[in-house]
Design a protein around this motif. Structure first.
Motif, short mmCIF file in Angstrom:
data_model
loop_
_atom_site.label_atom_id
_atom_site.label_comp_id
_atom_site.label_asym_id
_atom_site.label_seq_id
_atom_site.Cartn_x
_atom_site.Cartn_y
_atom_site.Cartn_z
N PRO A 297 0.81 -1.24 0.00
CA PRO A 297 0.00 0.00 0.00
C PRO A 297 0.83 1.27 0.00
O PRO A 297 0.48 2.26 -0.65
CB PRO A 297 -0.83 -0.14 1.28
CG PRO A 297 -0.90 -1.60 1.54
CD PRO A 297 0.40 -2.16 1.05
N ASN A 302 -2.80 3.87 -2.89
CA ASN A 302 -3.87 3.27 -2.09
C ASN A 302 -3.66 3.49 -0.61
O ASN A 302 -4.60 3.63 0.16
CB ASN A 302 -3.93 1.76 -2.36
CG ASN A 302 -4.29 1.47 -3.80
OD1 ASN A 302 -4.88 2.31 -4.47
ND2 ASN A 302 -3.94 0.30 -4.29
N GLY A 303 -2.38 3.50 -0.18
CA GLY A 303 -2.10 3.70 1.23
C GLY A 303 -2.33 5.12 1.68
O GLY A 303 -2.47 5.39 2.87
N ARG A 306 -6.87 5.70 1.03
CA ARG A 306 -7.85 4.78 1.58
C ARG A 306 -7.79 4.77 3.10
O ARG A 306 -6.72 4.91 3.71
CB ARG A 306 -7.59 3.36 1.07
CG ARG A 306 -8.05 3.15 -0.36
CD ARG A 306 -7.98 1.67 -0.68
NE ARG A 306 -8.53 1.39 -2.00
CZ ARG A 306 -8.69 0.18 -2.47
NH1 ARG A 306 -8.35 -0.87 -1.74
NH2 ARG A 306 -9.19 -0.02 -3.66
N PRO A 309 -5.70 0.55 4.09
CA PRO A 309 -4.72 0.31 3.02
C PRO A 309 -4.87 -1.09 2.43
O PRO A 309 -5.15 -2.06 3.14
CB PRO A 309 -3.37 0.46 3.75
CG PRO A 309 -3.67 1.28 4.95
CD PRO A 309 -5.07 0.91 5.37
N ARG A 310 -4.68 -1.17 1.12
CA ARG A 310 -4.84 -2.43 0.42
C ARG A 310 -3.71 -2.60 -0.59
O ARG A 310 -3.41 -1.68 -1.34
CB ARG A 310 -6.19 -2.47 -0.30
CG ARG A 310 -6.44 -3.71 -1.16
CD ARG A 310 -7.85 -3.66 -1.74
NE ARG A 310 -8.09 -4.78 -2.65
CZ ARG A 310 -7.85 -4.73 -3.95
NH1 ARG A 310 -7.37 -3.62 -4.49
NH2 ARG A 310 -8.10 -5.76 -4.72
N ALA A 311 -3.07 -3.77 -0.56
CA ALA A 311 -1.97 -4.04 -1.49
C ALA A 311 -2.52 -4.27 -2.89
O ALA A 311 -3.65 -4.71 -3.07
CB ALA A 311 -1.18 -5.25 -1.02
N TYR A 312 -1.69 -3.95 -3.88
CA TYR A 312 -2.03 -4.20 -5.28
C TYR A 312 -1.43 -5.56 -5.65
O TYR A 312 -0.20 -5.74 -5.64
CB TYR A 312 -1.45 -3.11 -6.18
CG TYR A 312 -1.75 -3.26 -7.65
CD1 TYR A 312 -2.90 -2.71 -8.19
CD2 TYR A 312 -0.89 -3.96 -8.49
CE1 TYR A 312 -3.19 -2.85 -9.55
CE2 TYR A 312 -1.17 -4.10 -9.84
CZ TYR A 312 -2.32 -3.55 -10.36
OH TYR A 312 -2.60 -3.69 -11.70
#
Length: 452
Positions: A297, A302-303, A306, A309-312
């Motif tokens: 993230p 995204n980190g 959001r 946080p969510r990993a790609y």
């Protein structure tokens, strides 16, 4: 055609063709084709050079010869080249110059930048008594920027940046020689140091004017199929000079760009992620033998945006696997079988540390250099410029605007972009609301006039 000639010749020679003879045959065939081209009206065999790809209106301005420089400036600059470039220099300030020796190419850039500034001083202001100390003036640089951009009409901001960088190098030289007396160390990075202020001025002029130019450009969209067409073209056709020869650096850059266009439809990530991507950390094989891409993230936006946080993370299809394996074979040829240890980056930059004949240095590619390869390749193949961030818009638009698109398509686009479905729907899904009702729900009730 060249490959067919080499294959036929190799079959007739015992033991096959030696590398030197194969290279000579390639040159002979290219020269023969070039000579016969006007007579047989053959299609041009080499990609266009950068100068041939320049857009209308971006033609170079009339030359200002170095012989027209004021005598005092010419003598001072000759000493500057000696102090910065000659390893055997032991004149005034030699200890400081030894810390920052410049390549001949950098000094040539200084000369090129000062040439336009001196043209402004001599021809526009009518000054013949100019010296280097007179050029170290922020007001003069701002006047030059205004004059040059009006004269160029289209573009020119990169040249203004080059002029500012050149004058910054002159300012450091004068500080070492004791003529400037700014109160800062010659290699100080203090924001008030004259050379840093000139550097920042050049960057700001380019940033502002480039942003204006980009807004005026209408970049055509590319479908995923068209991106792969560009990738296949860039994989085979590399830039060549007027003799038909290809340089190693240009060939490598073009193939790196082919890799970008090949993987972009499968993983439309941002420019920063393309240049930071490493083997094993970001691009790796999972337990099932499938290639995957993953960014934490904090490595994406995204980190930042959001709440959670969510990993790609994506598992790439087999079509991407073919390109990745091809690229790994290319890196093996360029670097060696242990390329992952020598250079962890997936799309590194190939350069040299000490001139054109020095050892090759593999490092992380600069964002601007990576973008330049994409820009020039698309300009040559498609006839228009392209930007890395546009890939995200093109892929999402291609998925969402298809006929009979549903929420599943919006979710697919969101997964590829690493965004929320609500964000993708708000940014890319722009339907004609009344038309949707007429062709959808309202159509279930039929037409009363037709029933009568």
């Amino acid at each position: 055609m060249i490959d067919a000639v080499l294959k036929g010749a190799g079959g007739r020679v015992k033991g096959g063709l030696k590398p030197h003879l194969a290279s000579s045959l390639q040159s002979w065939v290219r020269a023969l084709r070039r000579d016969l081209q006007p007579l047989l009206k053959l299609e041009e065999h080499r990609p266009k050079t950068w100068r041939e790809l320049h857009e209308p209106g971006a033609s170079p301005l009339p030359a200002f010869l170095h012989s027209e420089w004021p005598e005092a400036v010419a003598e001072q600059f000759a000493h500057l080249e000696l102090a910065y470039g000659d390893k055997a220099y032991f004149g005034q300030g030699w200890r400081l110059f030894k810390r920052r020796k410049l390549r001949p190419r950098t000094l040539q850039g200084y000369r090129h930048g000062l040439n336009r500034l001196l043209e402004f001083c001599v021809k526009e202001q009518g000054r013949q008594d100019v010296t280097l100390i007179d050029l170290v003036d922020l007001d003069l640089l701002e006047q030059f920027a205004h004059w040059y951009l009006q004269r160029k009409k289209k573009g020119g901001y990169s040249m203004v940046r080059q002029v500012c960088f050149s004058v910054a190098g002159v300012a450091r030289y004068l500080e070492i020689m004791g003529e400037l007396k700014s109160g800062f160390e010659p290699f100080s990075k203090h924001p008030e140091a004259p050379w840093i202020r000139m550097y920042q001025l050049g960057v700001e002029v380019e940033r502002v004017n480039h942003k204006k130019a980009v807004k005026l450009q209408d970049v055509p969209a590319l479908t995923p199929q068209q991106m792969h067409e560009v990738a296949r073209h860039a994989k085979i056709h590399v830039p060549r000079n007027r003799r038909g020869n290809a340089y190693v650096n240009q060939t490598y850059t073009r193939r790196r760009t082919a890799m970008f266009f090949a993987l972009a439809p499968f993983m439309p990530i941002r420019l920063e992620n393309w240049t930071m991507m490493c083997w094993g950390k970001h691009l790796y094989k999972n337990d099932r033998g499938r290639w995957c891409v993953r960014f934490e993230p904090e490595e994406t936006k995204n980190g930042e945006r959001r709440k959670v946080p969510r990993a790609y993370e994506l598992e790439l299809p087999n079509a991407a696997t073919e390109w990745i394996e091809w690229w790994r074979s290319q890196l093996t040829d360029y670097i060696g079988a242990d390329f992952e240890e020598q250079c962890p980056w997936v799309l590194p930059s190939r350069g040299r540390t000490t001139g054109l004949k020095g050892p090759v240095k593999w490092k992380r590619c600069l964002n601007a250099v990576f973008y330049r390869g994409i820009f020039s390749t698309c300009l040559e193949v498609r006839g228009h410029r392209y930007r890395t961030h546009v890939v995200r818009h093109d892929v999402a638009t291609h998925i969402i605007t298809r006929e009979n698109a549903t929420m599943r398509d919006i979710q697919q686009a969101a997964t590829l972009l690493g965004d929320l479905p609500e964000t993708v729907s708000r940014s890319y899904y722009k339907p004609k609301e009344q038309e949707l009702l007429d062709k959808g729900y309202f159509s279930e009730f039929g037409d009363p006039a037709a029933a009568d």
